[in-house]
Design an enzyme around this catalytic site. Structure first.
Site, PDB file in Angstrom:
ATOM      1  N   TYR A 264       6.625   0.880 -10.537  1.00  0.00           N
ATOM      2  CA  TYR A 264       6.475   0.390  -9.164  1.00  0.00           C
ATOM      3  C   TYR A 264       5.104   0.766  -8.617  1.00  0.00           C
ATOM      4  CZ  TYR A 264       7.134   0.136  -4.091  1.00  0.00           C
ATOM      5  OH  TYR A 264       6.981  -0.127  -2.755  1.00  0.00           O
TER       6      TYR A 264
ATOM      7  N   LYS B 245       1.841  -1.585  -7.425  1.00  0.00           N
ATOM      8  CA  LYS B 245       1.261  -1.420  -6.085  1.00  0.00           C
ATOM      9  C   LYS B 245      -0.236  -1.123  -6.180  1.00  0.00           C
ATOM     10  CE  LYS B 245       4.489  -2.088  -3.004  1.00  0.00           C
ATOM     11  NZ  LYS B 245       4.356  -3.181  -2.003  1.00  0.00           N
TER      12      LYS B 245
END
Length: 319
Positions: free
Chosen positions: A101, A105
């Site tokens: 994740y 990002k």
């Protein structure tokens, strides 16, 4: 011109996005708030990343301002699990990000920052900036519902994984949304200051110890919830490995979902905190909700939601 602005919120049906839309709709300088959201499907995942598409759309349609919602996970912890103690937006922290994740990002942040100053189809210039959220709590926070179920299944005992000296920031969802509203507005008014900048989201949630914050939130909704004990790293690591073995053995017949993995466990037990007032200095941010209000609102929602959570499905386990 005030009263003529049109805002588009991508992901506007999500946990944070919904609150951003709510607050934007209350601002008298905004003519219209549009919401775009979708569920990812295999047939659309083959097309580049969503952030690249947003930047291309801004340039093609001459949309001059883009505010991107990122996460502290874009910074770290890294694969070496090096701690970051009360850093700020200028703190240097290197190494490959541990969680997938966070990696996505970080990639998206790079795209957004590189797009700052890009030329628009009408000859104008695109201005971008980034807000980094951390652990966001509040109404409709799914992780709080899950923790409450776990506590109920263990007769109200809320155990925790992070060591007691681990620090993590928490921010109320309403304040994260309010920071978005202010940053977007001032990106228009003071582009020379905000464009190309990154800001951490923060408020006056008092404790950097996540397990204490979670206990205060849950016990405010249900006083029977008691703070339990720390689960040692080695014990949780063994449980993860055992779960992997069982999953492999039973895979032809049953594939239970992994409840945790080692990279996530490593992230949980690593101090990664910040201390900053940059948003206040650059665009006058002050939390819209105090800690007392944030806790009360969260507790009221959790009380109301508790009836729909159903009976506990987990059996009590002895540590």
């Amino acid at each position: 011109m005030d009263g003529a602005w049109v805002y588009l919120v991508t992901g506007g049906c999500g946990f944070v996005g919904e609150r951003i839309v709510e607050l934007l709709s209350q601002q008298d300088y905004i003519k219209e708030v549009r919401v775009f959201d979708s569920v990812a499907r295999e047939e659309v995942e083959k097309f580049s990343t969503g952030t690249e598409n947003v930047v291309r759309a801004c340039c093609a349609l001459s949309i001059p301002y883009l505010l991107y919602t990122s996460s502290i996970a874009a910074v770290g912890p890294n694969t070496s699990c090096e701690p970051l103690l009360r850093g700020n937006e200028d703190t240097q922290y290197t190494g490959e990000v541990e969680l997938p994740y966070g990696k996505t990002k970080a990639m998206a942040e790079k795209i957004v920052l590189e797009a700052n100053g890009a030329k628009l189809s009408n000859g104008g210039t695109l201005r971008t900036c980034i807000l980094r959220a951390n652990t966001v709590y509040g109404e409709k926070a799914g992780f709080l519902q899950e923790l409450y179920l776990l506590a109920r299944a263990r007769r109200g005992v809320l155990n925790y994984l992070e060591p007691e000296d681990t620090e993590r920031n928490h921010t109320y969802v309403g304040n994260v949304a309010w920071m978005h509203v202010l940053a977007a507005r001032h990106l228009q008014l003071k582009a020379e200051l905000l464009a190309g900048q990154v800001y951490y989201c923060y408020d006056d949630t008092p404790s950097r110890k996540g397990f204490l914050v979670r206990h205060q939130l849950l016990s405010s909704a249900d006083p029977s919830v008691k703070l339990g004990s720390h689960i040692p790293y080695w014990k949780m690591w063994l449980m993860i490995q055992l779960h992997r073995i069982i999953r492999a053995i039973l895979s032809p017949f049953w594939r239970p979902q992994p409840f945790l993995n080692v990279p996530l466990l490593n992230t949980i037990v690593t101090t990664f905190s910040f201390e900053t007032d940059k948003a206040s200095r650059h665009f006058g941010y002050k939390p819209l909700f105090t800690w007392q209000e944030s806790r009360l609102r969260t507790a009221q929602w959790l009380k109301a939601a508790a009836g729909s959570l159903g009976p506990p499905q987990l059996q009590e386990k002895k540590n």
